[in-house]
Design a protein around this motif. Structure first.
Motif, short mmCIF file in Angstrom:
data_model
loop_
_atom_site.label_atom_id
_atom_site.label_comp_id
_atom_site.label_asym_id
_atom_site.label_seq_id
_atom_site.Cartn_x
_atom_site.Cartn_y
_atom_site.Cartn_z
N LYS A 110 17.31 5.77 59.59
CA LYS A 110 16.38 4.70 59.25
C LYS A 110 15.70 4.98 57.90
O LYS A 110 15.65 4.14 57.01
N ARG A 111 15.18 6.18 57.79
CA ARG A 111 14.42 6.56 56.60
C ARG A 111 15.31 6.50 55.37
O ARG A 111 14.90 6.04 54.31
N SER A 112 16.54 6.98 55.54
CA SER A 112 17.42 7.05 54.39
C SER A 112 17.81 5.65 53.90
O SER A 112 18.00 5.43 52.70
N GLN A 113 17.91 4.71 54.84
CA GLN A 113 18.21 3.33 54.44
C GLN A 113 17.06 2.73 53.63
O GLN A 113 17.26 2.06 52.62
N LEU A 114 15.84 2.96 54.10
CA LEU A 114 14.66 2.49 53.37
C LEU A 114 14.61 3.10 51.97
O LEU A 114 14.38 2.43 50.98
N GLN A 115 14.84 4.40 51.95
CA GLN A 115 14.83 5.13 50.69
C GLN A 115 15.81 4.50 49.71
O GLN A 115 15.51 4.33 48.53
N SER A 116 16.98 4.14 50.26
CA SER A 116 18.03 3.58 49.43
C SER A 116 17.57 2.26 48.79
O SER A 116 17.76 2.03 47.59
N ARG A 117 16.96 1.41 49.60
CA ARG A 117 16.44 0.13 49.09
C ARG A 117 15.34 0.39 48.05
O ARG A 117 15.28 -0.28 47.02
N SER A 118 14.53 1.37 48.33
CA SER A 118 13.44 1.70 47.41
C SER A 118 13.99 2.14 46.06
O SER A 118 13.49 1.73 45.00
N ASN A 119 15.03 2.96 46.10
CA ASN A 119 15.66 3.38 44.84
C ASN A 119 16.21 2.19 44.09
O ASN A 119 16.11 2.11 42.86
N SER B 185 5.14 -10.17 35.56
CA SER B 185 5.77 -11.46 35.87
C SER B 185 6.00 -11.58 37.37
O SER B 185 6.04 -10.59 38.08
N VAL B 186 6.14 -12.81 37.83
CA VAL B 186 6.26 -13.08 39.27
C VAL B 186 7.43 -12.31 39.87
O VAL B 186 7.32 -11.69 40.93
N GLU B 187 8.56 -12.34 39.17
CA GLU B 187 9.78 -11.72 39.68
C GLU B 187 9.61 -10.21 39.86
O GLU B 187 9.96 -9.64 40.88
N VAL B 188 9.04 -9.60 38.82
CA VAL B 188 8.83 -8.15 38.88
C VAL B 188 7.79 -7.81 39.93
O VAL B 188 7.95 -6.84 40.70
N GLN B 189 6.76 -8.64 39.99
CA GLN B 189 5.69 -8.38 40.94
C GLN B 189 6.21 -8.43 42.38
O GLN B 189 5.81 -7.63 43.23
N ALA B 190 7.15 -9.37 42.64
CA ALA B 190 7.71 -9.48 43.98
C ALA B 190 8.43 -8.19 44.37
O ALA B 190 8.31 -7.70 45.49
N LEU B 191 9.19 -7.63 43.41
CA LEU B 191 9.88 -6.37 43.67
C LEU B 191 8.89 -5.24 43.92
O LEU B 191 9.06 -4.43 44.84
N LYS B 192 7.86 -5.23 43.10
CA LYS B 192 6.85 -4.17 43.27
C LYS B 192 6.21 -4.26 44.65
O LYS B 192 5.98 -3.23 45.30
N ASP B 193 5.96 -5.51 45.07
CA ASP B 193 5.35 -5.68 46.38
C ASP B 193 6.26 -5.13 47.48
O ASP B 193 5.82 -4.46 48.41
N GLU B 194 7.57 -5.46 47.34
CA GLU B 194 8.50 -4.96 48.34
C GLU B 194 8.53 -3.43 48.33
O GLU B 194 8.57 -2.78 49.37
N GLY B 195 8.49 -2.89 47.12
CA GLY B 195 8.47 -1.43 46.98
C GLY B 195 7.27 -0.83 47.68
O GLY B 195 7.37 0.19 48.37
N ASN B 196 6.13 -1.51 47.52
CA ASN B 196 4.92 -1.00 48.17
C ASN B 196 5.02 -1.07 49.69
O ASN B 196 4.54 -0.18 50.39
N GLU B 197 5.65 -2.15 50.17
CA GLU B 197 5.83 -2.27 51.61
C GLU B 197 6.66 -1.13 52.15
O GLU B 197 6.32 -0.52 53.16
N ILE B 198 7.76 -0.86 51.45
CA ILE B 198 8.64 0.23 51.87
C ILE B 198 7.89 1.55 51.87
O ILE B 198 8.02 2.36 52.77
N LYS B 199 7.05 1.69 50.86
CA LYS B 199 6.30 2.94 50.76
C LYS B 199 5.43 3.14 52.00
O LYS B 199 5.31 4.25 52.51
N VAL B 200 4.83 2.05 52.45
CA VAL B 200 3.97 2.13 53.64
C VAL B 200 4.79 2.55 54.85
O VAL B 200 4.39 3.43 55.63
N ARG B 201 5.97 1.93 54.99
CA ARG B 201 6.80 2.26 56.15
C ARG B 201 7.33 3.69 56.06
O ARG B 201 7.41 4.40 57.07
N LEU B 202 7.68 4.10 54.85
CA LEU B 202 8.15 5.48 54.68
C LEU B 202 7.06 6.48 55.01
O LEU B 202 7.31 7.53 55.60
#
Length: 427
Positions: free
Chosen positions: A44-53, A71-88
């Motif tokens: 599970k963790r490794s899959q999240l890590q992969s998406r984060s990378n 920009s909106v597009e970049v911000q959306a990615l950053k948000d997803e990255g932050n979400e993953i970070k929380v789960r990790l």
RNA sequence: GGAGAGGUGGCGGAGUGGUCGAUCGCGCCUGACUUGAAAUCAGGUGAAUCCUUGCGGAUUCCGUGGGUUCAAAUCCCACCCUCUCCGCCA
């Protein structure tokens, strides 16, 4: 340390072999269960890590491609990255915790007895393999125990050493000190001749080293610890010498490696109060010449036999009667897969006493100490096999010499092979 | 113990926020050329874990451990180790 994969894939076989040491003494159930959980988490963790990378790379590309960092597009990615970070941040400590638990359980499991190790419950079931030198066993009339010989000749001082340190310490004086030194030199010379490379290792070692050779974590109370430092007095040269190659990848062509080392050894002998408390047999400090081998797994059984012969050669040269025991599964040391004890004849006790213990650890210590080798042209690495044995314990040899070579006039003959070292024939 | 410098793949040595497990050189392996070798040319060359019957895929590792960030070899903090000078000392 046992191979986690082996436990995972053959739990029943591992159970059966551990039970040979004592039925039900070790339970691998928790390890199997925790390992399963750990691997699920890891996936599970490794899959999240992969998406984060992936997100990390994407953000970099977008910004390089001209998009604004906010920009909106970049911000959306950053948000997803932050979400993953929380789960990790949730998964990572769980996984680490599981790994730590598994590691601790693994470190507490003893080695699997070799297929050839005789099955038995206690030292009663050890198997006598051979005996040597019956013709040298002295007549038993009027024999003194070695401590009386030592005191009479003024070459071992027990009382003063107790004053200086504690009970179970001794001082060698004059010819006693010289005899001790002669035995050390003689044994080293012989073993060097037999192909062992001499080492003088550190006498203090860190916890990691003691863990690799498996004195830790289970046998902490057996060693002296320096209170201010992560350093312990060595209980045997096995520890520093085996750890010489810790965390190394050797070339196959370097094997086998043979070392011998003379060192003092320090043991707390916890729980041994009142046992064998006379003389040189059980001391907190004693000298020993140790033999250590690092070998290719395919040769370790033969190397073990040879190691025993190298230890025996010393007793034969000294013309001391001895026997060889093969330890049964119930008496086998924690890390050993197979072990031979050499026992020397002690006339005062009217019995044989251990003077050397020669063990094959197979890959048990190598796994703990991460001592590997690489086969030329092949991918990956394998663990070496480690073996060691006393060649021999000096103090007990001294006891055996004093008792077996005593003469009716109270003097002690010096074994022929030691005479060149001592430059005398009689003590 | 004090001051300074530094720790990157077998070795040397780049890399100071983005597609970097990491340019390059040496070494090593394979192939081509050669009677053979050298030289030259081309390609390859770390470890560990997990997923997968297999092909293959993913993750981790730039002294160690934390932190900042969407992203760390690179920035911050702590520790360990090595080297140089000073002090002390067998």
């Amino acid at each position: 340390m046992l191979d986690l994969k082996l436990i995972r894939e053959n739990p029943e076989a591992v159970r059966e072999r551990l039970n040979r040491r004592g039925a039900g003494a070790y339970d691998i159930g928790p390890i199997v269960e925790l390992d399963k959980q750990q691997r699920e988490l890891e996936t599970k963790r490794s899959q999240l890590q992969s998406r984060s990378n992936e997100i990390g790379k994407l953000v970099g590309q977008k910004i390089k491609g001209g998009l604004k960092p906010d920009s909106v597009e970049v911000q959306a990615l950053k948000d997803e990255g932050n979400e993953i970070k929380v789960r990790l941040a949730e998964l990572e400590p769980q996984e680490r915790d599981l790994k730590t638990q598994i590691e601790a359980l693994l470190l507490a499991l003893p080695n699997l007895p070799a297929e050839s190790t005789p099955i038995g419950a206690s030292e009663e079931d050890n198997v006598e393999v051979r005996r040597w030198g019956d013709e040298y066993i002295p007549e038993s009339d009027g024999l003194l125990p070695h401590w009386e010989i030592g005191e009479k000749l003024g070459i071992i001082n027990f009382d003063r050493a107790v004053k200086v340190a504690q009970t179970r310490f001794i001082a060698m004086v004059g010819a006693g000190a010289a005899l001790e030194r002669a035995l050390i030199s003689f044994m080293l010379d012989r073993q060097i001749q037999a192909g062992y490379l001499e080492v003088i290792p550190p006498l203090l070692v860190n916890s990691e080293s003691l863990t690799a050779t498996s004195q830790l974590p289970k046998f902490a109370e057996e060693s002296f610890k320096c209170a201010e430092d992560d350093l312990w007095l060595i209980p045997t040269a096995e520890v520093p010498v085996t750890n010489l190659y810790r965390d190394e990848i050797l070339e196959e062509s370097q094997l086998p490696i043979y070392h011998c080392a003379y060192t003092p050894c320090f043991r707390r002998e916890a729980g041994a109060h009142g046992r064998d408390n006379r003389g040189l047999i059980r001391l907190h400090q004693f000298n020993k010449v140790e033999l250590v081998k690092f070998v290719h797994p395919s040769t370790s059984a033969q190397e073990h036999e040879n190691l025993v012969r190298d230890a025996e050669a010393i007793l034969q040269a000294l013309k001391l009667p001895y026997r060889v025991l093969e330890l049964c599964t119930g008496d086998l040391g924690f890390g050993a897969a197979k072990c031979y004890d050499l026992e020397v004849w002690l006339p005062s006790a009217g019995r044989y006493r251990e003077i050397s213990s020669c063990s094959n650890f197979e890959d048990f210590q190598a796994r703990r100490g991460n001592i590997r080798f690489k086969e030329a042209g092949k991918k990956g690495t394998k663990f070496v096999h480690t073996l060691n044995g006393s060649g021999l314990a000096i103090g007990r040899t001294m006891a055996a010499v004093l008792e077996n070579y005593q003469q009716s006039d109270g003097t002690v003959k010096i074994p022929e092979v030691l005479q060149p070292y001592l430059r005398r024939e009689i003590l």
